[in-house]
Design a protein around this motif. Structure first.
Motif, short mmCIF file in Angstrom:
data_model
loop_
_atom_site.label_atom_id
_atom_site.label_comp_id
_atom_site.label_asym_id
_atom_site.label_seq_id
_atom_site.Cartn_x
_atom_site.Cartn_y
_atom_site.Cartn_z
N PHE A 1 -10.32 4.91 26.13
CA PHE A 1 -10.67 3.62 25.53
C PHE A 1 -10.47 3.53 24.03
O PHE A 1 -10.23 2.43 23.50
CB PHE A 1 -12.13 3.28 25.87
N VAL A 2 -10.58 4.62 23.28
CA VAL A 2 -10.42 4.57 21.83
C VAL A 2 -8.95 4.34 21.46
O VAL A 2 -8.05 4.96 22.05
CB VAL A 2 -10.94 5.88 21.18
N ARG A 3 -8.71 3.46 20.49
CA ARG A 3 -7.35 3.16 20.04
C ARG A 3 -7.10 3.74 18.64
O ARG A 3 -8.02 3.87 17.84
CB ARG A 3 -7.12 1.64 20.02
N GLU A 4 -5.85 4.02 18.37
CA GLU A 4 -5.45 4.55 17.07
C GLU A 4 -5.69 3.50 15.97
O GLU A 4 -5.52 2.30 16.19
CB GLU A 4 -3.96 4.93 17.11
N THR A 5 -6.10 3.97 14.76
CA THR A 5 -6.41 3.04 13.65
C THR A 5 -5.57 3.29 12.40
O THR A 5 -5.82 2.65 11.37
CB THR A 5 -7.90 3.16 13.28
N ARG A 6 -4.60 4.18 12.46
CA ARG A 6 -3.86 4.52 11.24
C ARG A 6 -3.12 3.32 10.66
O ARG A 6 -2.95 3.22 9.44
CB ARG A 6 -2.88 5.66 11.54
N GLU A 7 -2.70 2.38 11.51
CA GLU A 7 -2.00 1.20 11.01
C GLU A 7 -2.91 0.33 10.15
O GLU A 7 -2.43 -0.37 9.25
CB GLU A 7 -1.44 0.39 12.17
N HIS A 8 -4.21 0.37 10.40
CA HIS A 8 -5.14 -0.40 9.57
C HIS A 8 -5.17 0.17 8.14
O HIS A 8 -5.23 -0.57 7.16
CB HIS A 8 -6.53 -0.39 10.18
N ALA A 9 -5.12 1.50 8.03
CA ALA A 9 -5.08 2.11 6.71
C ALA A 9 -3.78 1.75 5.98
O ALA A 9 -3.79 1.49 4.77
CB ALA A 9 -5.22 3.62 6.83
N ARG A 10 -2.68 1.71 6.72
CA ARG A 10 -1.40 1.36 6.10
C ARG A 10 -1.41 -0.10 5.64
O ARG A 10 -0.84 -0.43 4.58
CB ARG A 10 -0.27 1.60 7.08
N ALA A 11 -2.06 -0.97 6.42
CA ALA A 11 -2.14 -2.37 6.02
C ALA A 11 -2.96 -2.53 4.74
O ALA A 11 -2.61 -3.31 3.85
CB ALA A 11 -2.76 -3.20 7.15
N GLU A 12 -4.06 -1.78 4.65
CA GLU A 12 -4.88 -1.86 3.44
C GLU A 12 -4.15 -1.28 2.24
O GLU A 12 -4.29 -1.77 1.11
CB GLU A 12 -6.21 -1.13 3.64
N ALA A 13 -3.35 -0.23 2.46
CA ALA A 13 -2.63 0.41 1.36
C ALA A 13 -1.70 -0.58 0.65
O ALA A 13 -1.47 -0.49 -0.55
CB ALA A 13 -1.84 1.60 1.88
N ALA A 14 -1.20 -1.55 1.41
CA ALA A 14 -0.26 -2.51 0.84
C ALA A 14 -0.91 -3.41 -0.19
O ALA A 14 -0.23 -3.97 -1.06
CB ALA A 14 0.36 -3.35 1.95
N VAL A 15 -2.23 -3.59 -0.11
CA VAL A 15 -2.91 -4.51 -1.03
C VAL A 15 -4.02 -3.82 -1.80
O VAL A 15 -4.83 -4.48 -2.45
CB VAL A 15 -3.50 -5.71 -0.25
N ASP B 1 -14.28 3.98 -1.58
CA ASP B 1 -14.00 3.06 -2.69
C ASP B 1 -12.91 3.60 -3.62
O ASP B 1 -12.02 2.87 -4.05
CB ASP B 1 -15.26 2.85 -3.53
N VAL B 2 -13.02 4.87 -3.97
CA VAL B 2 -12.17 5.45 -5.01
C VAL B 2 -10.83 5.92 -4.46
O VAL B 2 -9.79 5.74 -5.10
CB VAL B 2 -12.90 6.62 -5.71
N ALA B 3 -10.83 6.53 -3.28
CA ALA B 3 -9.60 7.12 -2.74
C ALA B 3 -8.63 6.03 -2.27
O ALA B 3 -9.03 5.07 -1.62
CB ALA B 3 -9.94 8.05 -1.58
N HIS B 4 -7.37 6.20 -2.59
CA HIS B 4 -6.34 5.28 -2.12
C HIS B 4 -6.14 5.46 -0.62
O HIS B 4 -6.22 6.58 -0.11
CB HIS B 4 -5.02 5.57 -2.86
N PRO B 5 -5.89 4.37 0.13
CA PRO B 5 -5.70 4.51 1.58
C PRO B 5 -4.63 5.51 1.98
O PRO B 5 -4.72 6.11 3.05
CB PRO B 5 -5.32 3.08 2.01
N ALA B 6 -3.63 5.72 1.12
CA ALA B 6 -2.56 6.67 1.46
C ALA B 6 -3.06 8.10 1.55
O ALA B 6 -2.48 8.93 2.26
CB ALA B 6 -1.43 6.58 0.43
N TRP B 7 -4.15 8.43 0.82
CA TRP B 7 -4.68 9.79 0.87
C TRP B 7 -6.18 9.83 1.12
O TRP B 7 -6.85 10.84 0.93
CB TRP B 7 -4.33 10.56 -0.41
N ARG B 8 -6.74 8.71 1.61
CA ARG B 8 -8.17 8.62 1.82
C ARG B 8 -8.68 9.58 2.89
O ARG B 8 -9.75 10.18 2.75
CB ARG B 8 -8.56 7.19 2.17
#
Length: 419
Positions: free
Chosen positions: A196-210, A351-358
């Protein structure tokens, strides 16, 4: 196959991702339950069945757990970035399944220590990954609430299981009944995560863009060594969170390993010991539902500093008390202090870490934080052997007060709306 042009947009926020977020809350409750099976019973098992009289020897299982979990946290973040969140979560559950069975069948204390090595890997992989996945889903402005709900679920499960295993031990003995509950948790957690659990890495990539970085110099991709340096000592807020988290879990290692023995020497029953072992994480768990979102409104730093100082006062109260009623009061205060700190520290890292390396930043932070279990086991065991349990509690209370003062001096406010 869906083309990029027609793929649905990834949306951030708890409300927009309520179903997968809620499922991850439930999964983390099961992770916490697997840990909670030990809180009441294992210190008594060391004393009564394996006849360990030295506190340092009795606390070896917490040392094994803390050291293994700390190291695994670091790799969990790296692997979650490299391979995705869900495979790391599944690996954690597969490693956790043998833990209750090893404790049930253990013919010697070495088996208990080995089981806690596996438990450390399980918690490092599974708990770290649920944290990372909820940060991915929640987006930048409600991380405090997200971490409050995540940690509340985990530690309410720790509390409920500690209470249940205390009752099971009183009714049916120290083994095997209390640990059959942990086996059920592991099987259910693996099934939910697999199907049932789905992957969430794409959400981090979407946030990284902004993403708006706290410090432009820390924007974008960094090497793992650079991230480790930032979180460990270079970046003031990240490093402050790491030291406070380490001292916080040093406290928890002390409470886990020595409080049941202290209560036992005062003549408390198994049921009373189980109630006290459950009360502290129960208040901790419930309190995070309030303190996490409060940090979204009022900022992270006030709750971190006040929470560490409240824990120091509570520990001093434990050392000075000698009755069930007094220890009930100090357990509540200790739980409140921990609740103010626990989700807030994780939110500050987010808050501080960038999504690319959070994910890797969370891994390094949790390495330091859960290293506190190992440090606490060694420190508390040595001081308790030399001067008694109460002296060990006084020492840890002093360290906790110092940690709160250090966070007050060095840390800046990290919440995007409060900066």
């Amino acid at each position: 196959m869906t083309s990029p042009a027609t793929a649905p947009a990834v949306r951030l926020g708890i409300r927009a991702n309520l179903a997968p977020f809620s499922l991850l809350v439930a999964v983390n409750a099961l992770v916490g339950g697997l840990l909670g099976q030990e809180r009441t019973v294992l210190p008594l098992l060391a004393e009564r069945e394996f006849h360990l009289t030295a506190y340092t020897a009795a606390l070896t299982y917490i040392l094994a757990f803390g050291a293994t979990k700390a190291i695994t946290n670091f790799f969990a973040g790296t692997w979650a970035d490299r391979y995705g969140r869900k495979p790391v979560l599944l690996a954690g559950w597969l490693i956790g399944i043998p833990v209750p069975l090893m404790i049930i069948w253990a013919p010697s204390w070495g088996w208990i220590v080995a089981a806690n090595v596996l438990l450390g890997v399980n918690q490092g992989l599974a708990w770290s990954t649920t944290v990372i996945m909820k940060i991915d889903l929640a987006g930048p402005f409600r991380r405090g609430l997200a971490m409050g709900l995540n940690e509340a679920a985990g530690y309410l499960a720790v509390a409920g299981t500690a209470l249940a295993t205390g009752w099971l031990a009183a009714e049916h003995g120290l083994r095997p009944a209390p640990f059959l509950l942990g086996l059920a948790y592991a099987g259910l957690g693996l099934g939910l995560s697999a199907f049932f659990v789905r992957e969430t890495r794409e959400h981090a990539r979407a946030e990284a863009a902004v993403h708006q970085s706290v410090d432009g110099a820390h924007h974008g991709e960094l090497r793992t060594g650079q991230i480790a340096a930032l979180v460990s000592y270079k970046e003031p807020a990240l490093a402050s969170a790491s030291q406070a988290g380490m001292v916080n879990n040093l406290n928890d290692g002390l409470a886990w390993g020595l409080f049941p023995l202290l209560f036992s020497t005062a003549g408390l029953s198994l049921t009373q010991i189980g109630a006290l072992a459950a009360l502290y994480p129960a208040v901790w768990g419930l309190g995070q539902v309030a303190f996490g979102p409060a940090s979204d409104r009022y900022g992270r730093k006030p709750f971190i500093v006040a929470g560490m100082l409240a824990q120091a006062a509570a520990l001093a109260g434990v050392a000075a008390s000698n009755s069930f009623a007094a220890w009930t009061t100090t357990a509540i205060l200790l739980g409140l202090g921990t609740a103010a700190v626990y989700p807030t520290l994780l939110a500050a890292i987010g808050d501080v870490a960038h999504p690319a390396w959070r994910a890797r930043a969370v891994g390094v932070y949790r390495l330091w934080r859960d290293g506190g279990f190992a440090i606490g086991a060694i420190l508390a065991g040595i001081v308790a052997d030399l001067a008694g349990i109460r002296a060990a509690v006084w020492v840890v209370a002093a360290l906790t007060a110092i940690s709160g003062v250090l966070a007050w001096v060095r840390m800046y406010e990290t919440h995007p709306r409060r900066r």
